[in-house]
Every structure is written in structure tokens, then in C-alpha cells.
Design an enzyme around this catalytic site. Structure first.
Site, mmCIF file in Angstrom:
data_model
loop_
_atom_site.group_PDB
_atom_site.id
_atom_site.type_symbol
_atom_site.label_atom_id
_atom_site.label_comp_id
_atom_site.label_asym_id
_atom_site.label_seq_id
_atom_site.Cartn_x
_atom_site.Cartn_y
_atom_site.Cartn_z
ATOM 1 N N SER A 48 -5.123 1.850 3.833
ATOM 2 C CA SER A 48 -4.556 0.770 4.630
ATOM 3 C C SER A 48 -4.106 1.379 5.953
ATOM 4 C CB SER A 48 -3.366 0.162 3.887
ATOM 5 O OG SER A 48 -2.399 -0.277 4.809
ATOM 6 N N LYS A 49 -4.478 0.715 7.039
ATOM 7 C CA LYS A 49 -4.123 1.262 8.356
ATOM 8 C C LYS A 49 -2.610 1.349 8.522
ATOM 9 C CE LYS A 49 -8.339 0.003 10.700
ATOM 10 N NZ LYS A 49 -9.055 -0.832 11.629
ATOM 11 N N ARG A 50 -1.894 0.566 7.714
ATOM 12 C CA ARG A 50 -0.437 0.568 7.850
ATOM 13 C C ARG A 50 0.224 1.730 7.106
ATOM 14 N NH1 ARG A 50 -1.783 -4.680 8.322
ATOM 15 N NH2 ARG A 50 -2.214 -4.865 6.114
ATOM 16 N N ASP A 51 -0.531 2.440 6.280
ATOM 17 C CA ASP A 51 0.052 3.544 5.522
ATOM 18 C C ASP A 51 0.322 4.723 6.454
ATOM 19 O OD1 ASP A 51 0.682 5.656 3.935
ATOM 20 O OD2 ASP A 51 -1.023 5.450 2.571
#
Ligand code: GLU
Length: 464
Positions: A254-257
Site C-alpha cells: 500500500s502506498k500509504r505504508d
């Protein structure tokens, strides 16, 4: 045989991500393996999501990795038109009108509220399983004419009933979807912009793309794209859908990780080796027939074989990535590293420092951190440390010698014999007393790198 042409078509909505870089890399390797062209073009029609400098950042990061497209917005081949979708809106519009004229597409006048209402009245639990019904909207001819004049319509593809769209996926084999499971979908939005599925087909056709490798999230788009190819009577490219990249727990990246470095920029800024990332990415979902791991760009181009693309997800293993970077760091000429470090020490010192540390560091940042240990030596030794016989012996031997790596080594060897100790009992007291660190490179080199002044002053203070 037709010339192989592949492409990478990012949206300039952010920086180059590991996933995008892998897609670009596989398309690049595919094209180069078959002596074809690799094209970079831009899907920039989602204006609200575009970021400033998105295109340049994608191109610069690819170039850093060593992926140079044969054609791009900066290096267009006029034969293939524009390489940015935003610059060819007329083309999409004209082609959509052509489909209307042939009866393969139609104007749909529903407002978004009306569409929502149709969905609510349909059986479909969610929007993905909703099938648009062109008969649903009941408006007068006057209202239709008004909406038409005001451009308040989208254009939908008219799908034939019970028609199978099938393709032989390079990664997954045969996949077939029935048109009845798709429903008439939008190809031109009411704001005059094409949808992704329509624009990508037009671009791939006009640019004579022969092979498309992309992420598996696009599998559900492919039947729609086949329907558009069929409506135009165009030949479609060969598709291959790459499996997802997961984290070590097996979850999709996930790009948010924030715990994982996922942008190529991050690696570039920390001084990872670009050849290492290129090599590492090539093994995210592909293996070489000879099971080799370390492969140069040229070797990867030669060995690339689309039949060996993996059918199962690939794990993004940062430890492995660092291992690759270390392997490549060892091979970098010392001068190249010295140049970026800008160390104030003399040439001989820099040479020894770099040749020592490049054996164990994955990044330039790591080498630089180690340089600081020597440039700003610690004043105190942390923790309690008792000077023992080993340290005293070593100190007295060192006083009588030249301060060179060889002489320091022979003082260590002699201490070993005199004190009759070896291994940790020999090295640890000397290392702590001289370098003030528990870990470090080969002991004699570490001591030498601190310099006679620092080391002698430390020993003197500890032993007196
Ligand atoms: N812009 C799309 C993406 O980044 C390209 C999809 C495709 O390759 O067809 O996913």
C-alpha cells in the site's frame, strides 16, 4: 515479423513507485530482448489528480535506473502523434463519434443523480455488478435535445449480446469474459475527456503497441478494451498481467505504508546503487532459467523470457534489496564514491576508508555515516570498561611501532602471543579501547583510520 513495441503509460499523479518501476522495467526488458522499442507516454487526463512535475519525476527516476525510453513526450516519433493524452482530446472525440456513426456507441443522457437512481432500482448490490440499462431513462424529446445541445451526455459503447471476449494472457493463460457480464460502459465522459479504457485502446492502436505488460488490477479492464478493439475492427496487442507485489506478510503493497520505502526517489536519495535496484526489480515476478541472481542490464535483456513471468505474487523483501545493493557497491570504483563523499581527509586515507567500507555498506548514506565516526571522534567511551592486560600490552607494543596498518596488525598478533588470548577476548578490549565502538571493519584498519593522535590519546588516557 512485426517490430515489437511495448510501453509504460503512467498517470503523472505522483512519483515513481516500486510497482510502476517494475512494470516499466518488464516492458523495457521485453522490448529490448526482441530488439524492439520501448515507449513512454502519459495518461494525464485525470486533471485533478495530476501533480506538478509528475512527468519529469517519472522520466528522471526511470533514467536513474537506466531505463531510457526510445520514444517519450520529449522524444516523440511524429508518426505516432502526441505522447500525452491531454494533447489529443480531439482524436478521442472524433473516434468516439465514428463509433456512434457505426452504431457501436451511443449518447447516454443520464445525469449522475439519474444514474444513481437507476443503480438503486437495479438488483446490483454494488456499482461493479451494476449493468447500465439504456431503456431506463425516460425523458422527453425536448429535454433530450436540450441536453444534447448543452453537451450533457456521455458516450457509451454498445456491447453486443452474449459475446465472449477472450485473450491468451502471457502470464495467466486463457481468460474469457461474456459481454453480458460487462454492460455498456462509458468511453467519453460528459466533460469531453475519454475514459481510461477508451484512451488506452486508441493510444495502443495508434502507437502500434504489440505487447502490453501491466498490473493485474487491469484484468477486469481488458475485456472492455477487447470490446473497443472489436468495435473498431482493430487487432489487439498481446496482454500479460503481472502478479501483485506484496509486503513480507503477504499483503498487497500500500502506498500509504510508511514503514517501507516504496518510491524510487527514496532509494536514489539514500545512495542505493541504481544497477542493484534494476536487478532486484527484474526478479520481482520473474526468474532467470539459470537461477542466477546478480545480472547486469545487458544480461537481463539477453535472458529475459516472458514465459518465465511468475504466476504467484512476489514479495518485496527489503533485506534482499539491501543485499543486492551491497553486491553492487563493492564493484563501484573507489574514486566514484570518494567524489560524492567530499571527505576532507587525504587521498590515501580516503582510498583505504572507501575500499574498507564499500565491502559492507548498501548505500552512500551508510558510508557517509561511518565517515562521520572518524571525522568527529567520540570523546568518551560509553559504558563501563576496565582496562585489562590485553589493552596495556597492546598499548605498549603500539608505542614502539610506526602507525601503519601492517604494524598495527603485528602489534595485535604479538599481543595475542604474549597474553595467550584469542578471538573475542583479544579483539573486543582492543577494539573498544581504540575505536570506542563495539563493531567495525577489520580491527587494524579501523584503528589506522582513526589516526595516531586519536588512538594514542585514547589509550594514554585509559591506561594511565
Ligand atoms: N495509467 C495506467 C496505470 O498506471 C496504465 C494502464 C495500462 O498500462 O494500460 O495503471
Amino acid at each position: 515479423m512485426k517490430k515489437i513495441r511495448t510501453r509504460y503509460a503512467p498517470s503523472p499523479t505522483g512519483y515513481l513507485h516500486i510497482g510502476g518501476a517494475r512494470t516499466a522495467l518488464f516492458n523495457y526488458l521485453f522490448a529490448k530482448h526482441f530488439n524492439g522499442d520501448f515507449v513512454f507516454r502519459l495518461e494525464d487526463t485525470d486533471v485533478a489528480r495530476n501533480v506538478d512535475g509528475g512527468e519529469a519525476s517519472q522520466l528522471n527516476n526511470l533514467a536513474w535506473l537506466g531505463i531510457i525510453p526510445d520514444e517519450s513526450p520529449l522524444k516523440p516519433n511524429p508518426k505516432y502523434g502526441n505522447y500525452r493524452q491531454s494533447e489529443k482530446l480531439d482524436i478521442y472525440k472524433n473516434l468516439a463519434n465514428e463509433l456512434i456513426a457505426k452504431g457501436h456507441a451511443y449518447k447516454a443522457y443520464d445525469s449522475s443523480e439519474e444514474l444513481e437512481q437507476q443503480h438503486a432500482e437495479s438488483e446490483a448490490a454494488n456499482i461493479a455488478s451494476f449493468r447500465y440499462n439504456p431503456e431506463w431513462l425516460k425523458i422527453s424529446d425536448e429535454e433530450k435535445a436540450r441536453r444534447d445541445a448543452a453537451g450533457e451526455y456521455s458516450i457509451r459503447l454498445r456491447l453486443p449480446k452474449n459475446t465472449v471476449y477472450e485473450w491468451d494472457d502471457l502470464v495467466r493463460g486463457k481468460i474469457a469474459v461474456n459481454s453480458d457480464d460487462i454492460g455498456d460502459f462509458v468511453i467519453m465522459k460528459s466533460d469531453g475527456y475519454p475514459t481510461y479504457n477508451f484512451a488506452v485502446v486508441v493510444d495502443d492502436h495508434q502507437m502500434e503497441i504489440t505487447n502490453v505488460l501491466r498490473g493485474e488490477e487491469h484484468i477486469t479492464n481488458t475485456p472492455k478494451q477487447l470490446a473497443i478493439y472489436a468495435a473498431f475492427g482493430w487487432e489487439h496487442p498481446i496482454f500479460g498481467h503481472l502478479t501483485i507485489i506484496t509486503n513480507m506478510e503477504g499483503k498487497k503493497l500500500s502506498k500509504r505504508d510508511k514503514t517501507l520505502k516504496q518510491f524510487i526517489e527514496d532509494y536514489k536519495n539514500e545512495g542505493y546503487r541504481p544497477e542493484a535496484i534494476f536487478n532486484f526489480l527484474a526478479l520481482l515476478g520473474w526468474t532467470s532459467a539459470d537461477k542466477a541472481e546478480i545480472m547486469s542490464r545487458e544480461e537481463l535483456i539477453t535472458k529475459f523470457d516472458p514465459d518465465r513471468l511468475s504466476k504467484s505474487p512476489s514479495k518485496f523483501d527489503i533485506v534482499k534489496m539491501e543485499w543486492f545493493s551491497k553486491q553492487y557497491m563493492k564493484r563501484v570504483p573507489n574514486e566514484e564514491i570518494i567524489k560524492v563523499l567530499m571527505s576532507p581527509k587525504d587521498d590515501a586515507w580516503n582510498e583505504l576508508f572507501v575500499s574498507t567500507y564499500k565491502q559492507s555498506c548498501a548505500t552512500i548514506d551508510e558510508i557517509r555515516k561511518n565517515l562521520l565516526i572518524y571525522l568527529n571522534p567520540k570523546q568518551e567511551l560509553e559504558g563501563d570498561f576496565k582496562v585489562n592486560n590485553v589493552v596495556m600490552t597492546f598499548y605498549s607494543l603500539l608505542q614502539k611501532r610506526d602507525f601503519t596498518v601492517e604494524e598495527i596488525q603485528s602489534a595485535i598478533d604479538e599481543t595475542k602471543d604474549i597474553c595467550n588470548v584469542k578471538g573475542k577476548d583479544l579483539f573486543m578490549p582492543i577494539r573498544l579501547a581504540t575505536t570506542f565502538e563495539e563493531h567495525g571493519p577489520e580491527l587494524a584498519k579501523a584503528i589506522y583510520l582513526f589516526g595516531a593522535d586519536v588512538v594514542m590519546a585514547r589509550l594514554n588516557k585509559l591506561c594511565s
